[in-house]
Design a protein around this motif. Structure first.
Motif, mmCIF file in Angstrom:
data_model
loop_
_atom_site.group_PDB
_atom_site.id
_atom_site.type_symbol
_atom_site.label_atom_id
_atom_site.label_comp_id
_atom_site.label_asym_id
_atom_site.label_seq_id
_atom_site.Cartn_x
_atom_site.Cartn_y
_atom_site.Cartn_z
ATOM 1 N N ASN A 155 72.197 28.518 21.706
ATOM 2 C CA ASN A 155 71.596 27.186 21.686
ATOM 3 C C ASN A 155 70.332 27.205 20.827
ATOM 4 O O ASN A 155 69.662 28.235 20.728
ATOM 5 N N ASN B 96 65.244 23.339 22.357
ATOM 6 C CA ASN B 96 64.994 21.923 22.050
ATOM 7 C C ASN B 96 63.713 21.688 21.257
ATOM 8 O O ASN B 96 63.665 20.836 20.376
ATOM 9 N N ASN C 264 73.367 21.653 19.976
ATOM 10 C CA ASN C 264 73.600 22.021 21.388
ATOM 11 C C ASN C 264 74.618 21.097 22.084
ATOM 12 O O ASN C 264 74.333 20.545 23.160
ATOM 13 N N ASN D 224 78.103 15.257 24.304
ATOM 14 C CA ASN D 224 76.671 15.061 24.527
ATOM 15 C C ASN D 224 75.900 16.147 23.789
ATOM 16 O O ASN D 224 76.340 17.291 23.729
ATOM 17 N N GLY D 225 74.769 15.772 23.231
ATOM 18 C CA GLY D 225 73.962 16.764 22.510
ATOM 19 C C GLY D 225 72.728 16.099 21.942
ATOM 20 O O GLY D 225 72.264 15.083 22.471
ATOM 21 N N TYR D 226 72.230 16.660 20.867
ATOM 22 C CA TYR D 226 71.023 16.136 20.216
ATOM 23 C C TYR D 226 71.301 15.930 18.735
ATOM 24 O O TYR D 226 72.078 16.670 18.141
ATOM 25 N N ASN D 227 70.644 14.925 18.153
ATOM 26 C CA ASN D 227 70.778 14.752 16.705
ATOM 27 C C ASN D 227 69.681 15.565 16.004
ATOM 28 O O ASN D 227 68.894 16.250 16.654
ATOM 29 N N GLU E 121 66.802 13.756 19.210
ATOM 30 C CA GLU E 121 67.103 12.687 20.169
ATOM 31 C C GLU E 121 68.466 12.939 20.814
ATOM 32 O O GLU E 121 69.397 13.411 20.139
ATOM 33 N N LYS E 122 68.564 12.585 22.112
ATOM 34 C CA LYS E 122 69.833 12.777 22.823
ATOM 35 C C LYS E 122 70.892 11.846 22.264
ATOM 36 O O LYS E 122 70.607 10.674 21.965
ATOM 37 N N SER F 219 75.197 10.661 22.747
ATOM 38 C CA SER F 219 76.396 10.726 23.574
ATOM 39 C C SER F 219 77.489 9.921 22.869
ATOM 40 O O SER F 219 77.265 8.756 22.526
#
Ligand SMILES: [Zn+2]
Length: 232
Positions: free
Chosen positions: A59, A62, A133, A169-172, A176-177, A179
């Motif tokens: 991962n 963050n 992630n 689901n993840g982050y750009n 930012e989150k 979905s």
């Protein structure tokens, strides 16, 4: 004494006196010097057999998503993605074992399929998206089987079963989150890319009897004189 100025200059002098061309000398000299192997992130896509493709990727912490290192990795990935005209590309495919991938399914990709195929395979245009992630949840366990290829298994394709729909689901790339509910072809692309991050390739889950060399007919037409490029 011979190498007091510089080895190459002395060798040029020696070559001139013995009437060896500069080209011959350069090629001989470069053969003596070992080039260090390239270091990832590569500007090419690595191929099946490379151990990096079999590792479960780490991962990205963050708080490091916006770091210059991760942003640099994304920039390199975007460049490779564009040059190879990919539909999906994961960081391990350029030698970096981190949980990052890019997907895009644009109008040109769509054009490669006829109307009936687009409908059956549930294909829709999807803008370029960087996913970090990612976590995948199957939302429709129906298995659909279609032909799939991979830039890391260059020159082949095969039929691969995939779940019909998933939630990703993840982050750009801005941390930012995100979905995304994906069905059909996009769900297939997401599952293919997630597999890369888990050290898996489509060859692990394909119908083995369908593995096909993409240019087998051209091989016959050209009496075997066909080359498959591994860079673009
Ligand atoms: Zn792939």
């Amino acid at each position: 004494m011979l190498f007091r100025v510089s080895p190459l200059k002395s060798l040029i002098h020696l070559a001139q006196s013995r009437k060896i061309s500069y080209g011959q000398l350069k090629s001989w000299y470069s053969g003596l010097v070992k080039k260090p192997p390239p270091i990832p992130p590569y500007s090419h896509i690595i191929q099946i057999g490379d151990p990096v493709l079999r590792v479960v990727a780490d991962n990205v912490p963050n708080d490091l998503i916006k770091s210059s290192e991760i942003q640099f990795l994304i920039k390199i990935m975007k460049g490779v993605f564009k040059r190879y005209d990919c539909v999906g590309l994961s960081a391990p495919q350029i030698g970096i074992s981190l949980r990052v991938f890019i997907t895009e399914f644009n109008a040109n990709h769509l054009k490669a399929f006829d109307e009936a195929e687009r409908k059956t395979k549930e294909m829709k245009i999807f803008p370029q998206t960087v996913v970090i992630n990612p976590q995948l949840k199957v939302t429709d366990y129906t298995k659909v089987i279609y032909t799939e290829a991979c830039e890391s298994v260059k020159g082949y394709w095969a039929d691969v079963p995939r779940y019909r729909a998933v939630e990703l689901n993840g982050y750009n790339e801005n941390g930012e989150k995100i979905s995304i509910n994906a069905k059909g072809w996009l769900a297939r692309i997401f599952q293919h890319e997630l597999d890369h991050l888990d050290g898996k390739l489509y060859t692990d889950s394909m119908d083995r009897k369908t593995l096909t060399c993409t240019c087998w007919q051209v091989v016959n037409e050209r009496s075997g004189k066909v080359e498959i490029p591994f860079n673009r």
